[in-house]
Structure formats: C-alpha cells, structure tokens
Motif scaffolding. Sequence first.
Motif, PDB file in Angstrom:
ATOM      1  N   ALA A 143      -9.285 -14.240   9.378  1.00 40.88           N
ATOM      2  CA  ALA A 143      -9.645 -14.514  10.558  1.00 40.88           C
ATOM      3  C   ALA A 143      -9.409 -16.142   9.571  1.00 40.88           C
ATOM      4  O   ALA A 143      -9.419 -17.652  10.703  1.00 40.88           O
ATOM      5  CB  ALA A 143     -11.044 -14.745  11.003  1.00 40.88           C
ATOM      6  N   LEU A 144      -9.883 -16.522   8.374  1.00 35.03           N
ATOM      7  CA  LEU A 144      -9.434 -17.967   7.905  1.00 35.03           C
ATOM      8  C   LEU A 144      -8.266 -18.563   6.500  1.00 35.03           C
ATOM      9  O   LEU A 144      -8.149 -19.397   7.047  1.00 35.03           O
ATOM     10  CB  LEU A 144     -10.842 -17.829   6.385  1.00 35.03           C
ATOM     11  N   SER A 145      -7.249 -17.105   7.010  1.00 30.25           N
ATOM     12  CA  SER A 145      -5.827 -17.178   6.553  1.00 30.25           C
ATOM     13  C   SER A 145      -4.882 -16.246   6.903  1.00 30.25           C
ATOM     14  O   SER A 145      -4.983 -15.564   6.210  1.00 30.25           O
ATOM     15  CB  SER A 145      -6.199 -17.344   4.605  1.00 30.25           C
ATOM     16  N   SER A 146      -4.518 -17.017   8.324  1.00 27.18           N
ATOM     17  CA  SER A 146      -3.451 -16.215   8.953  1.00 27.18           C
ATOM     18  C   SER A 146      -2.131 -15.939   7.446  1.00 27.18           C
ATOM     19  O   SER A 146      -2.127 -17.521   7.350  1.00 27.18           O
ATOM     20  CB  SER A 146      -2.733 -15.883  10.050  1.00 27.18           C
ATOM     21  N   LYS A 147      -1.231 -14.868   8.143  1.00 21.79           N
ATOM     22  CA  LYS A 147       0.166 -14.262   7.548  1.00 21.79           C
ATOM     23  C   LYS A 147      -0.091 -14.801   5.478  1.00 21.79           C
ATOM     24  O   LYS A 147       0.777 -15.550   5.563  1.00 21.79           O
ATOM     25  CB  LYS A 147       0.498 -15.911   8.798  1.00 21.79           C
ATOM     26  N   ASN A 148      -1.016 -14.888   5.525  1.00 18.77           N
ATOM     27  CA  ASN A 148      -1.233 -14.796   3.827  1.00 18.77           C
ATOM     28  C   ASN A 148      -0.667 -13.604   3.372  1.00 18.77           C
ATOM     29  O   ASN A 148      -1.231 -12.508   3.843  1.00 18.77           O
ATOM     30  CB  ASN A 148      -2.864 -15.011   3.771  1.00 18.77           C
ATOM     31  N   SER A 149       0.269 -13.758   2.302  1.00 19.26           N
ATOM     32  CA  SER A 149       1.321 -12.623   1.241  1.00 19.26           C
ATOM     33  C   SER A 149       0.371 -12.048   0.534  1.00 19.26           C
ATOM     34  O   SER A 149       0.253 -10.405   0.551  1.00 19.26           O
ATOM     35  CB  SER A 149       2.131 -13.793   1.056  1.00 19.26           C
ATOM     36  N   GLU A 150      -0.968 -12.329  -0.162  1.00 18.03           N
ATOM     37  CA  GLU A 150      -1.672 -11.693  -0.387  1.00 18.03           C
ATOM     38  C   GLU A 150      -2.647 -10.967  -0.445  1.00 18.03           C
ATOM     39  O   GLU A 150      -3.160  -9.844  -0.792  1.00 18.03           O
ATOM     40  CB  GLU A 150      -2.918 -13.112  -1.323  1.00 18.03           C
ATOM     41  N   ILE A 151      -3.708 -11.503   0.808  1.00 19.37           N
ATOM     42  CA  ILE A 151      -4.315 -10.256   1.967  1.00 19.37           C
ATOM     43  C   ILE A 151      -3.588  -9.268   2.338  1.00 19.37           C
ATOM     44  O   ILE A 151      -3.915  -8.146   2.213  1.00 19.37           O
ATOM     45  CB  ILE A 151      -5.252 -11.282   3.771  1.00 19.37           C
ATOM     46  N   ALA A 152      -1.541  -9.440   2.850  1.00 23.44           N
ATOM     47  CA  ALA A 152      -1.136  -8.179   2.927  1.00 23.44           C
ATOM     48  C   ALA A 152      -1.159  -7.333   1.417  1.00 23.44           C
ATOM     49  O   ALA A 152      -1.108  -5.816   2.206  1.00 23.44           O
ATOM     50  CB  ALA A 152      -0.128  -8.881   3.148  1.00 23.44           C
ATOM     51  N   CYS A 153      -0.895  -8.144   0.360  1.00 23.29           N
ATOM     52  CA  CYS A 153      -1.354  -7.019  -1.059  1.00 23.29           C
ATOM     53  C   CYS A 153      -2.117  -6.076  -0.604  1.00 23.29           C
ATOM     54  O   CYS A 153      -1.855  -4.872  -0.689  1.00 23.29           O
ATOM     55  CB  CYS A 153      -0.531  -7.825  -2.080  1.00 23.29           C
ATOM     56  N   VAL A 154      -3.205  -6.241  -0.160  1.00 20.12           N
ATOM     57  CA  VAL A 154      -4.483  -5.674  -0.722  1.00 20.12           C
ATOM     58  C   VAL A 154      -4.190  -5.072   0.449  1.00 20.12           C
ATOM     59  O   VAL A 154      -5.292  -3.972   0.225  1.00 20.12           O
ATOM     60  CB  VAL A 154      -5.834  -6.987  -1.326  1.00 20.12           C
ATOM     61  N   ARG A 155      -3.698  -5.084   1.626  1.00 16.49           N
ATOM     62  CA  ARG A 155      -4.338  -4.079   3.062  1.00 16.49           C
ATOM     63  C   ARG A 155      -3.210  -2.974   1.920  1.00 16.49           C
ATOM     64  O   ARG A 155      -3.071  -1.989   2.615  1.00 16.49           O
ATOM     65  CB  ARG A 155      -3.639  -5.062   4.200  1.00 16.49           C
ATOM     66  N   SER A 156      -2.351  -3.603   1.307  1.00 13.06           N
ATOM     67  CA  SER A 156      -1.169  -2.687   0.785  1.00 13.06           C
ATOM     68  C   SER A 156      -2.123  -2.094   0.199  1.00 13.06           C
ATOM     69  O   SER A 156      -1.648  -0.290   0.283  1.00 13.06           O
ATOM     70  CB  SER A 156       0.597  -3.032   0.800  1.00 13.06           C
ATOM     71  N   LEU A 157      -3.043  -2.245  -0.563  1.00 16.17           N
ATOM     72  CA  LEU A 157      -3.693  -1.484  -1.484  1.00 16.17           C
ATOM     73  C   LEU A 157      -4.722   0.016  -0.855  1.00 16.17           C
ATOM     74  O   LEU A 157      -4.976   0.866  -1.154  1.00 16.17           O
ATOM     75  CB  LEU A 157      -4.292  -2.205  -2.513  1.00 16.17           C
ATOM     76  N   VAL A 158      -5.094  -0.946   0.466  1.00 18.81           N
ATOM     77  CA  VAL A 158      -6.284  -0.232   0.711  1.00 18.81           C
ATOM     78  C   VAL A 158      -5.178   1.105   1.177  1.00 18.81           C
ATOM     79  O   VAL A 158      -6.456   1.702   2.003  1.00 18.81           O
ATOM     80  CB  VAL A 158      -6.809  -0.916   2.042  1.00 18.81           C
ATOM     81  N   ALA A 159      -4.085   0.815   2.137  1.00 17.81           N
ATOM     82  CA  ALA A 159      -3.405   1.790   2.662  1.00 17.81           C
ATOM     83  C   ALA A 159      -3.189   3.377   1.736  1.00 17.81           C
ATOM     84  O   ALA A 159      -3.242   3.950   2.298  1.00 17.81           O
ATOM     85  CB  ALA A 159      -2.238   1.914   4.020  1.00 17.81           C
ATOM     86  N   SER A 160      -2.697   2.756   0.120  1.00 17.25           N
ATOM     87  CA  SER A 160      -2.050   3.399  -0.422  1.00 17.25           C
ATOM     88  C   SER A 160      -4.201   4.261  -1.028  1.00 17.25           C
ATOM     89  O   SER A 160      -3.423   5.635  -1.319  1.00 17.25           O
ATOM     90  CB  SER A 160      -1.521   2.484  -1.677  1.00 17.25           C
ATOM     91  N   ALA A 161      -4.834   3.688  -0.926  1.00 16.80           N
ATOM     92  CA  ALA A 161      -5.706   4.519  -1.687  1.00 16.80           C
ATOM     93  C   ALA A 161      -7.062   5.635  -0.561  1.00 16.80           C
ATOM     94  O   ALA A 161      -7.031   6.457  -0.814  1.00 16.80           O
ATOM     95  CB  ALA A 161      -6.206   3.184  -1.842  1.00 16.80           C
ATOM     96  N   ARG A 162      -6.609   5.081   1.092  1.00 13.20           N
ATOM     97  CA  ARG A 162      -6.743   5.931   2.380  1.00 13.20           C
ATOM     98  C   ARG A 162      -4.878   7.346   1.663  1.00 13.20           C
ATOM     99  O   ARG A 162      -5.826   8.552   1.639  1.00 13.20           O
ATOM    100  CB  ARG A 162      -6.648   5.660   3.116  1.00 13.20           C
ATOM    101  N   LEU A 163      -3.819   6.723   1.484  1.00 11.90           N
ATOM    102  CA  LEU A 163      -3.274   7.709   1.061  1.00 11.90           C
ATOM    103  C   LEU A 163      -3.838   8.847   0.161  1.00 11.90           C
ATOM    104  O   LEU A 163      -3.737   9.684   0.192  1.00 11.90           O
ATOM    105  CB  LEU A 163      -2.157   7.561   0.830  1.00 11.90           C
ATOM    106  N   MET A 164      -4.486   8.433  -0.819  1.00 12.80           N
ATOM    107  CA  MET A 164      -4.656   9.578  -1.718  1.00 12.80           C
ATOM    108  C   MET A 164      -5.489  10.099  -2.195  1.00 12.80           C
ATOM    109  O   MET A 164      -5.602  11.457  -2.798  1.00 12.80           O
ATOM    110  CB  MET A 164      -4.545   8.468  -3.377  1.00 12.80           C
TER     111      MET A 164
END
Length: 215
Positions: free
Chosen positions: A104-125
Amino acid sequence: MKRLFLSLFLISGLATAAVAQSAQYQDAMLKQTSDLDSNSAVDPTVLLAKANTFERIAEVEKTQWLPYYYAAYCQVMMCFVSQDKSKTDELADKASVNLDKAEALSSKNSEIACVRSLVASARLMVDPASRGMKYGMEAGQQIQLAKTYNPENPRVYLLMGQSLLFTPEQFGGSKTKAKTMLETAMQKYAAFKSDSAIAPHWGEPYAKELLSKAQ
C-alpha cells in the motif's frame, strides 16, 4: 516581525525533530537488517524477535514500507527453518498482512513480489501433493511480476535458480538450468546498487551456496 521569528523557530524545531526521528529510524533498521545473511539469522527465535521488532518499528513509522517488508521476510523465513509445519499457514498469513501494508506504501515493488513468492512456496511446502498446483503457480507468478518490476533485482534470479534446483526434472527442474540462473543471480548481485544501507540486500551468500550445489 516577532510572529515571523516565531514561525521560523517552529519550522526549524520541527525540521530538527524530523531529522532526529529519521536518524533514529535508520539506526533501528540498520541494527536489525545488517545480519540477515548471517547464520544466526536462520534461528527461529532470532527471526521471531526480529519480526516483532520490525512490527514495532512499523507501528511508529507508518509511512515506511521497509519495516512491514522485513517483518514479512522474517515471518516467511521462520516457515522454512521451523520443523513444525502446523504453524506455517499462521505465519504465512501474518507475512501476507504485512506485505499488503508494505505494498500500500510502495506498489509494483519487485522486492515485495519476491517475498510474496516465498510466502506461496512456504504454503506449498505444507503439503506439496495437494497444494503444489495452486501455490506453485502463485509463486511463479509473483517471481515473474518481480522480474517485470525490476529485471536487475538479483533476488529474482536467486529464487528462480532455487526453484529449478529443487524441482524434479519431470516437473521442469534441472541442475544445468539452475546453474545458469544462479550464475545470472551472482552477476546481478555484483552489479546491484541498493538505494540505502537498509534497503533489501539479502541472499548473495545463499546464492553462492546453491550455485556450488548446482555444479
């Protein structure tokens, strides 16, 4: 004239207070972010303490996206280092809430998208057999977004290389492809210039470790 002097005095006082607050914020963040790549930072207890500290900083610095981002990063890393997978979804939920606030404070942020990918991977595991399709796709989509937002972000190539290394060949994984991707990650790390001392900078030692495994 007296009113003018009073106004200048107040403005000067506010500016001095803002600088002091900014310096305090930078110091607090630097203290917590400087050792994220160290061995001690993969201890669940250390990660929990850091996540709590970042959330406290975020409560004070409500206009800054980095405290929310780092709180989420620590929470998702706890998912990976903990042996107790029953807590993964709860931690992933907390990380997602913090990432929403950061975005909400920094949209279209590559770093945030990277951590979102990690969150999805954690749920997958938690259960790859039943969750692989949904969260594998989500993790991949977030990485592609991260690459779109900033193709020079080395963490994009680190996470792509990690995925290639640990995915079975029948599902698209490959040591050879992983090696190529991780070599790209190392090149990106060498060229990457952080915006500040507290900007995201994690992952280079882990990229080297993965590259050695992909040889």
